[in-house]
Design an enzyme around this catalytic site. Structure first.
Site, short mmCIF file in Angstrom:
data_model
loop_
_atom_site.label_atom_id
_atom_site.label_comp_id
_atom_site.label_asym_id
_atom_site.label_seq_id
_atom_site.Cartn_x
_atom_site.Cartn_y
_atom_site.Cartn_z
N ASP A 157 4.16 -1.98 0.95
CA ASP A 157 4.94 -2.75 -0.81
C ASP A 157 5.15 -4.17 -0.10
O ASP A 157 6.71 -4.52 -0.44
CB ASP A 157 5.51 -1.54 -0.68
CG ASP A 157 4.26 -0.24 -1.40
OD1 ASP A 157 3.28 -0.69 -1.45
OD2 ASP A 157 5.29 1.02 -1.94
N HIS A 217 1.91 0.04 -3.52
CA HIS A 217 1.99 -0.94 -4.52
C HIS A 217 0.84 -2.23 -4.81
O HIS A 217 0.45 -2.72 -5.91
CB HIS A 217 2.90 -1.38 -4.70
CG HIS A 217 3.73 -0.64 -5.34
ND1 HIS A 217 4.37 -0.35 -6.78
CD2 HIS A 217 4.37 0.67 -5.21
CE1 HIS A 217 4.99 -0.08 -6.88
NE2 HIS A 217 4.73 1.35 -6.02
N HIS A 227 6.83 3.91 2.56
CA HIS A 227 6.61 4.20 1.50
C HIS A 227 7.72 5.73 0.74
O HIS A 227 8.35 5.14 -0.52
CB HIS A 227 5.66 5.64 1.60
CG HIS A 227 4.78 5.89 0.74
ND1 HIS A 227 4.75 4.90 -0.87
CD2 HIS A 227 4.41 7.18 0.25
CE1 HIS A 227 4.10 5.51 -1.54
NE2 HIS A 227 3.80 7.15 -1.53
MN LIG Z 1 7.55 1.38 -1.81
#
Ligand SMILES: [Mn+2]
Length: 468
Positions: free
Chosen positions: A49, A85, A205
């Site tokens: 991400d 993401h 995460h």
């Molecule tokens: Mn994230």
């Protein structure tokens, strides 16, 4: 050996549609990278991400390039994995572009072999497992996958791929560290499903900072989540203000999960380094009338710094309920950078939500609701479909995060509905043997290759459900 462990940067996010929030996310990343470089780390890890979406805007891409130039100029390599993401099933991703520019190196299963000063490759089925070596430190990683891709029947893809090393970088929620986070009931991995034999587990995460020491987990190294670099959710507020129905004045306290930052890791021991972030207030105001709610909100506003973001929850039982429109203009003159109201006010005679949740819905319906309430970005449609299909394959179980059916059980089902063919009996025996071995704590996944298989050639692609 010293490295930085950063995760969940979410570059490109413009929280609450406020342009200054876009800048906040960029600033946090710049500060983290600058601090890592000034600490003279040997390398930087970005555990998923990096971007908020898999196709970031040119502006977000430009900001990422500018910031990643800082370590490159100092010849500090950056190793990254894609998170939920920013992963993509397209052939070329923004990570490939950054890699081509020499700014990052992506670890994990890849279509092409990668070899350079730091990267090594090994053929696995129809892919290459790409890892990094810095001096004698070996760093492995794999992009985000759903639980249903990683744990298939009694095949644990992670244990099959990773047999030990120094660092394992993953973007997954582990149940043991997910308590009091949004992933508590929606984790990807159980602690026992992690491959052992790594000195440090560099995870991303979960957006709040969490560490589990080897004494707690029985694994060789610590599992560490640095949390997101900026506040992505009201649960990560820096400050909490509670003004209850019976309180004479509001109570202000700092949130345990408030500080944001990353880890500098030396000898595999993580040390948290805080990054400066905008104050973020979570305010709860409780009252039994509209007038009292308004008075309390105005009083509370004086306690919130001007540069802050504030999310204000209105609670209580108010006759006829309230309309948020009546509150939205209340703090117009306060100068607070951004504020928003959320109503939890009830009129009278409303059936308790808890009762509905507990008594009426089955566990599987509750899980479905939980997923539907997730932001589509957090749980994209393709993953949702994976999940749904898997649930149906299992016959809609009634328990959350149920164990996947063991092949032995499947074989029994076969016996009931079909004639017993010798090959089925053989399979069952082998599976039983395998299970005994697993119970003894020695999973031997490569054995699977010797089992009778369908005509389709075995590949990691098949394990991962055709999506890597
Ligand atoms: Mn994230």
């Amino acid at each position: 050996m010293k490295f930085a462990h950063i995760a969940d940067v979410h570059l490109g996010r413009e929280q609450f549609n406020q342009p200054f929030r876009y800048d906040d996310y960029v600033k946090a990343f710049r500060e983290a990278v600058e601090k890592a470089v000034s600490e003279r780390v040997d390398f930087i890890l970005i555990a998923g991400d990096l971007f908020h979406v898999s196709r970031p805007s040119p502006k977000a891409l430009r900001d990422a390039v500018e910031i990643l130039e800082i370590p490159r100029k100092k010849e500090i390599p950056v190793f990254a994995i894609e998170g939920n993401h920013d992963k993509t099933i397209r052939e070329a991703s923004v990570f490939d572009l950054l890699e081509h520019l020499g700014l990052i190196r992506t670890l994990g299963l890849r279509r092409e072999e990668k070899r350079d000063e730091f990267l090594r490759s090994k053929r696995v089925a129809d892919r290459y497992l790409v890892w990094a070596e810095v001096g004698d430190t070996r760093i492995y990683g794999l992009r985000h996958h759903t639980r249903w891709q990683l744990i298939r029947g009694n095949t644990n893809v992670l244990k099959a791929l990773f047999r030990g090393g120094d660092i394992l970088m993953l973007h997954q929620a582990v149940d043991y560290l997910a308590k009091d986070t949004p992933y508590q009931d929606a984790f990807d991995l159980k602690l026992s499903e992690l491959p052992d034999g790594f000195s440090y587990y560099a995870f991303g995460h979960i957006h709040v900072r969490r560490v589990a020491e080897p004494e707690q987990t029985g694994l060789r190294g610590s599992i560490a989540y640095p949390g997101s670099l900026e506040r992505t959710d009201v649960r990560e507020a820096s400050h909490l203000i509670i003004y209850g129905e019976r309180d004479k004045r509001p109570k202000v306290k700092e949130n345990r999960d408030g500080p944001k930052g990353f880890y500098i890791v030396e000898d595999f021991q993580p040390e948290f380094v805080e990054v400066k972030t905008r104050p973020f207030y979570r305010v709860t105001v409780s009252a039994s009338s509209k007038a009292e709610l308004k008075r309390k909100v105005e009083e509370v506003a004086g306690l919130i710094p001007k540069e802050a973001v504030a999310i204000i929850y209105l609670e209580g039982t108010v006759k006829g309920g309230i309309s948020l429109a009546e509150f939205n203009d209340l703090l117009k003159g306060s100068g607070i950078a951004y504020y928003a109201f959320r109503s939890r006010v009830t009129g009278e005679a409303i059936i308790s939500k808890e009762l509905v949740g507990e008594e009426v819905l089955t566990d599987w319906e509750k899980e479905l609701l939980l997923h539907l309430r997730e932001e589509p970005k957090k749980f994209p449609l393709d993953e949702f479909m994976d999940w749904l299909l898997e649930k149906y394959r299992q016959g809609v179980p009634s328990k959350m995060n149920v164990r996947l059916p063991k092949p032995a059980e499947e074989s029994k089902k076969l016996e009931k509905t079909e004639e017993i063919k010798p090959i089925v009996a053989e399979k069952t025996k082998e599976t039983e043997k395998k299970e005994e071995k697993e119970k003894a704590g020695k999973p031997k996944v490569e054995k699977k290759e010797k089992r009778p298989r369908p005509a389709k050639p075995s590949s990691l692609d098949a394990w991962l459900g055709g999506k890597i």
